[in-house]
Design a protein around this motif. Structure first.
Motif, PDB file in Angstrom:
ATOM      1  N   GLU A  18       0.848  -1.184   0.000  1.00 18.05           N
ATOM      2  CA  GLU A  18       0.000   0.000   0.000  1.00 18.05           C
ATOM      3  C   GLU A  18       0.890   1.243   0.000  1.00 18.05           C
ATOM      4  O   GLU A  18       2.060   1.173   0.390  1.00 18.05           O
ATOM      5  CB  GLU A  18      -0.867   0.032   1.271  1.00 18.05           C
ATOM      6  CG  GLU A  18      -1.937  -1.042   1.331  1.00 18.05           C
ATOM      7  CD  GLU A  18      -2.765  -0.922   2.595  1.00 18.05           C
ATOM      8  OE1 GLU A  18      -3.994  -1.004   2.503  1.00 18.05           O
ATOM      9  OE2 GLU A  18      -2.177  -0.741   3.684  1.00 18.05           O
ATOM     10  N   GLY A  19       0.310   2.371  -0.368  1.00 21.26           N
ATOM     11  CA  GLY A  19       1.068   3.619  -0.320  1.00 21.26           C
ATOM     12  C   GLY A  19       1.601   3.890   1.074  1.00 21.26           C
ATOM     13  O   GLY A  19       2.732   4.337   1.257  1.00 21.26           O
ATOM     14  N   ARG A  20       0.789   3.582   2.085  1.00 18.07           N
ATOM     15  CA  ARG A  20       1.153   3.934   3.463  1.00 18.07           C
ATOM     16  C   ARG A  20       2.138   2.953   4.113  1.00 18.07           C
ATOM     17  O   ARG A  20       2.523   3.155   5.274  1.00 18.07           O
ATOM     18  CB  ARG A  20      -0.097   4.009   4.326  1.00 18.07           C
ATOM     19  CG  ARG A  20      -0.816   2.671   4.454  1.00 18.07           C
ATOM     20  CD  ARG A  20      -2.039   2.788   5.315  1.00 18.07           C
ATOM     21  NE  ARG A  20      -2.903   1.623   5.172  1.00 18.07           N
ATOM     22  CZ  ARG A  20      -4.070   1.492   5.787  1.00 18.07           C
ATOM     23  NH1 ARG A  20      -4.510   2.447   6.568  1.00 18.07           N
ATOM     24  NH2 ARG A  20      -4.803   0.416   5.605  1.00 18.07           N
ATOM     25  N   LEU A  22       5.181   1.552   5.543  1.00 19.09           N
ATOM     26  CA  LEU A  22       6.474   2.118   5.929  1.00 19.09           C
ATOM     27  C   LEU A  22       7.583   1.112   5.632  1.00 19.09           C
ATOM     28  O   LEU A  22       7.333  -0.106   5.615  1.00 19.09           O
ATOM     29  CB  LEU A  22       6.463   2.470   7.417  1.00 19.09           C
ATOM     30  CG  LEU A  22       5.430   3.532   7.805  1.00 19.09           C
ATOM     31  CD1 LEU A  22       5.195   3.520   9.307  1.00 19.09           C
ATOM     32  CD2 LEU A  22       5.889   4.917   7.350  1.00 19.09           C
ATOM     33  N   ASP A  41       7.810   4.362  16.902  1.00 22.19           N
ATOM     34  CA  ASP A  41       7.012   4.616  15.702  1.00 22.19           C
ATOM     35  C   ASP A  41       6.689   6.102  15.537  1.00 22.19           C
ATOM     36  O   ASP A  41       5.728   6.460  14.887  1.00 22.19           O
ATOM     37  CB  ASP A  41       5.726   3.782  15.730  1.00 22.19           C
ATOM     38  CG  ASP A  41       5.209   3.509  14.303  1.00 22.19           C
ATOM     39  OD1 ASP A  41       6.017   3.600  13.365  1.00 22.19           O
ATOM     40  OD2 ASP A  41       4.021   3.213  14.144  1.00 22.19           O
ATOM     41  N   THR A  42       7.488   6.979  16.177  1.00 19.98           N
ATOM     42  CA  THR A  42       7.257   8.425  16.043  1.00 19.98           C
ATOM     43  C   THR A  42       8.555   9.151  15.695  1.00 19.98           C
ATOM     44  O   THR A  42       8.699  10.336  15.991  1.00 19.98           O
ATOM     45  CB  THR A  42       6.684   9.023  17.339  1.00 19.98           C
ATOM     46  OG1 THR A  42       7.576   8.706  18.420  1.00 19.98           O
ATOM     47  CG2 THR A  42       5.310   8.480  17.660  1.00 19.98           C
ATOM     48  N   LYS A  58      15.534   6.369   9.500  1.00 20.23           N
ATOM     49  CA  LYS A  58      14.600   5.705  10.401  1.00 20.23           C
ATOM     50  C   LYS A  58      13.558   5.008   9.536  1.00 20.23           C
ATOM     51  O   LYS A  58      12.803   5.658   8.810  1.00 20.23           O
ATOM     52  CB  LYS A  58      13.958   6.722  11.337  1.00 20.23           C
ATOM     53  CG  LYS A  58      15.020   7.322  12.259  1.00 20.23           C
ATOM     54  CD  LYS A  58      14.508   8.317  13.251  1.00 20.23           C
ATOM     55  CE  LYS A  58      15.722   8.958  13.930  1.00 20.23           C
ATOM     56  NZ  LYS A  58      15.395   9.878  14.999  1.00 20.23           N
ATOM     57  N   CYS A  60      10.852   3.754  10.125  1.00 24.19           N
ATOM     58  CA  CYS A  60       9.454   4.083  10.409  1.00 24.19           C
ATOM     59  C   CYS A  60       9.068   5.422   9.831  1.00 24.19           C
ATOM     60  O   CYS A  60       7.922   5.848   9.966  1.00 24.19           O
ATOM     61  CB  CYS A  60       9.186   4.069  11.919  1.00 24.19           C
ATOM     62  SG  CYS A  60       9.704   5.582  12.757  1.00 24.19           S
ATOM     63  N   THR A  61      10.007   6.141   9.221  1.00 28.29           N
ATOM     64  CA  THR A  61       9.708   7.477   8.713  1.00 28.29           C
ATOM     65  C   THR A  61      10.080   7.598   7.231  1.00 28.29           C
ATOM     66  O   THR A  61      10.492   8.639   6.745  1.00 28.29           O
ATOM     67  CB  THR A  61      10.398   8.550   9.591  1.00 28.29           C
ATOM     68  OG1 THR A  61      10.187   8.196  10.965  1.00 28.29           O
ATOM     69  CG2 THR A  61       9.812   9.931   9.391  1.00 28.29           C
ATOM     70  N   VAL A  62       9.949   6.472   6.536  1.00 27.25           N
ATOM     71  CA  VAL A  62      10.180   6.415   5.090  1.00 27.25           C
ATOM     72  C   VAL A  62       9.133   5.459   4.521  1.00 27.25           C
ATOM     73  O   VAL A  62       8.914   4.383   5.090  1.00 27.25           O
ATOM     74  CB  VAL A  62      11.582   5.831   4.774  1.00 27.25           C
ATOM     75  CG1 VAL A  62      11.797   5.751   3.273  1.00 27.25           C
ATOM     76  CG2 VAL A  62      12.677   6.661   5.421  1.00 27.25           C
ATOM     77  N   PHE A  63       8.496   5.834   3.419  1.00 25.24           N
ATOM     78  CA  PHE A  63       7.563   4.911   2.774  1.00 25.24           C
ATOM     79  C   PHE A  63       8.342   3.922   1.918  1.00 25.24           C
ATOM     80  O   PHE A  63       9.298   4.296   1.231  1.00 25.24           O
ATOM     81  CB  PHE A  63       6.548   5.678   1.911  1.00 25.24           C
ATOM     82  CG  PHE A  63       5.607   6.514   2.720  1.00 25.24           C
ATOM     83  CD1 PHE A  63       4.747   5.920   3.629  1.00 25.24           C
ATOM     84  CD2 PHE A  63       5.591   7.893   2.586  1.00 25.24           C
ATOM     85  CE1 PHE A  63       3.878   6.690   4.400  1.00 25.24           C
ATOM     86  CE2 PHE A  63       4.723   8.666   3.349  1.00 25.24           C
ATOM     87  CZ  PHE A  63       3.869   8.062   4.260  1.00 25.24           C
ATOM     88  N   LEU A  65       7.514   2.584  -0.825  1.00 25.78           N
ATOM     89  CA  LEU A  65       7.477   2.937  -2.249  1.00 25.78           C
ATOM     90  C   LEU A  65       8.463   4.050  -2.600  1.00 25.78           C
ATOM     91  O   LEU A  65       8.872   4.184  -3.743  1.00 25.78           O
ATOM     92  CB  LEU A  65       6.056   3.352  -2.651  1.00 25.78           C
ATOM     93  CG  LEU A  65       5.060   2.198  -2.817  1.00 25.78           C
ATOM     94  CD1 LEU A  65       3.639   2.740  -2.917  1.00 25.78           C
ATOM     95  CD2 LEU A  65       5.404   1.373  -4.056  1.00 25.78           C
ATOM     96  N   ASP A  66       8.837   4.852  -1.594  1.00 30.02           N
ATOM     97  CA  ASP A  66       9.752   5.966  -1.862  1.00 30.02           C
ATOM     98  C   ASP A  66      11.198   5.484  -2.001  1.00 30.02           C
ATOM     99  O   ASP A  66      12.064   6.251  -2.423  1.00 30.02           O
ATOM    100  CB  ASP A  66       9.638   7.018  -0.753  1.00 30.02           C
ATOM    101  CG  ASP A  66       9.846   8.438  -1.268  1.00 30.02           C
ATOM    102  OD1 ASP A  66       9.982   8.613  -2.497  1.00 30.02           O
ATOM    103  OD2 ASP A  66       9.877   9.365  -0.445  1.00 30.02           O
ATOM    104  N   VAL A  67      11.470   4.250  -1.587  1.00 30.56           N
ATOM    105  CA  VAL A  67      12.838   3.722  -1.737  1.00 30.56           C
ATOM    106  C   VAL A  67      12.850   2.567  -2.735  1.00 30.56           C
ATOM    107  O   VAL A  67      13.694   1.673  -2.669  1.00 30.56           O
ATOM    108  CB  VAL A  67      13.469   3.319  -0.371  1.00 30.56           C
ATOM    109  CG1 VAL A  67      13.689   4.567   0.473  1.00 30.56           C
ATOM    110  CG2 VAL A  67      12.604   2.330   0.389  1.00 30.56           C
TER     111      VAL A  67
END
Lengths: 161, 262
Positions: A18-20, A22, A41-42, A58, A60-63, A65-67
């Motif tokens: 999914e897009g979301r 992580l 997770d923050t 981190k 938990c702070t990268v999608f 799909l972005d990598v």
């Protein structure tokens, strides 16, 4: 859902996410690589630290799909080829750089990232570099010692616990 | 986190097109946006990643000073700007922690305009130009208060151009848990005068301290600031410090920045 491909610890993987999703979720739930821990997770604790194209992030702070297409390294990819502990991992064991061990994967990944660009860091540089990694057990002294030792330097100068 | 459609264009033109859809938002390094989305304070229907756009990355000398691509991460600015603009490089190297610096970008920081962010002070004190897909905006016109900027809906920062001062320094006082600036001061001395920008302290976000600028313009020394005082009335008051505390801190840090720049 969209297709994502990346190289994780030298192996190419492709999944539908999914897009979301992580990166940390992708590694743990889609690939079963649970060595990457999710502490807060923050974006505060750094337990989920992994390397993306050699840079520590981190997870938990990268999608995921972005990598897409990136080269990812996790704690599972840190041991030597014969399965023995890497220099950094062994130093954490030798210097009691962990107690509960929850933060350790992130600490090892952060330490590896520091030593890659600064092979002989000072104590201050080590402490500065580990600012984004929280440990609630050790009080950090032994972690700093372990990183110092892993860089082949004398640890005698570091404050006792 | 609510799900969304993820889009990753390779050019600014494609990013602008992708952002035209209802509910679309740009995503740069995500170091603020992703935590905000986890709390459902922000629920975009489509995220347009700007991290795959080569023309928005990198640091180089160009017309009017140093050109920094908007999607350049802090770690790259810390490394590649050091030879041209050491104070800017040092600021970038002190943002957050190493993992944040690997992902977070200058464009993302300026677009968000967090009142405690570091970059807005560098842009304002340097008299930078914010270049977008449609126009060039002077830093003096760009920052418009808390999380508020001159950017229009769907407008993307593509580059930031920094005039390079003769002397400059950024000094911040970290809030010890979050590492955001409780107050941060960027001082830049040009041949035509001095610019002082303060972040972290004011309810209206980053601002210039005009009295300090004229005093330092006459004599670039910490002693020039002796008689000056900032009012605490419009400063942020929270559990980390009162407005009066932040006003005092900003003055102390301005002195330290002048010393560091000299």
């Amino acid at each position: 859902m969209a297709k994502v491909s990346m190289t994780v610890n030298g192996k190419t993987v492709t999944r539908e996410v999914e897009g979301r999703t992580l990166l940390s979720t992708f590694l743990r739930e889609d690939l079963g690589l649970t060595g990457t821990h999710i502490g807060c997770d923050t974006s505060q604790c750094g337990a989920c630290t992994v390397h993306v194209d050699g840079q520590q992030v981190k997870g938990c702070t990268v999608f995921a799909l972005d990598v897409d297409g990136a080269d990812i390294r996790t704690i599972e990819g840190m041991a030597n080829k014969d399965g023995s502990l890497s220099v950094i991992q062994q130093a954490f064991q030798d210097h009691h750089g962990l107690q509960c061990g929850f933060c350790t994967p992130g600490m090892v990944m952060a330490a590896a990232s520091l030593l890659a660009v600064n092979p002989k860091p000072t104590e201050a540089e080590i402490r500065h570099h580990l600012e984004g990694n929280l440990c609630r057990c050790t009080g950090y002294h032994n972690i700093v010692k372990a990183v110092m030792a892993a860089s082949g330097q004398d640890v005698g100068s570091i404050a006792a616990e | 986190m609510r799900d969304f459609e993820f889009v990753k264009p390779a050019t600014v033109a494609d990013a602008v097109k992708a952002l035209a859809a209802d509910g679309a938002q740009p995503l740069s390094g995500g170091q603020t946006l992703i935590p905000t989305m986890k709390q459902r304070l922000n629920t975009p229907e489509r995220l347009v990643s700007l991290t795959g756009i080569a023309e928005m990355k990198g640091v180089c000398k160009g017309e009017g000073g140093l050109h920094v691509g908007a999607a350049t991460p802090h770690a790259v600015v810390a490394r590649d700007a050091a030879a041209y603009y050491p104070a800017l490089a040092a600021l970038a190297g002190g943002i957050g922690d190493p993992a944040v610096r690997s992902r977070g970008t200058i464009g993302g920081s300026l677009a968000n305009n967090d009142p405690s962010a570091c970059y807005p002070s560098a842009a304002l004190a340097s008299g930078a130009t914010i270049v977008t897909n449609t126009r060039k905006i002077a830093a003096d016109d760009y920052f418009q208060g808390l999380f508020s900027t001159a950017l229009e809906e769907g407008e993307i920062i593509t580059e930031v151009r920094f005039p390079i001062p003769e002397k400059a320094a950024y000094v911040k006082f970290n809030q010890p848990a979050s590492r955001f600036a409780l107050a941060g001061v960027f001082v830049a001395k040009f041949s035509g005068g001095v610019r002082v920008a303060i972040t972290g302290a004011s309810n209206d976000g980053v601002f210039r301290w005009a009295e300090a600028e004229s005093a330092l313009g006459a004599n670039f020394a910490p002693s020039s600031l002796e008689g000056l005082n900032l009012s605490g009335d419009d400063m942020i008051s929270d559990l980390h410090g009162t407005g009066a505390y932040r006003a005092h801190l900003a003055k102390v840090l301005t002195k330290r920045a002048v010393i560091a720049a000299s």
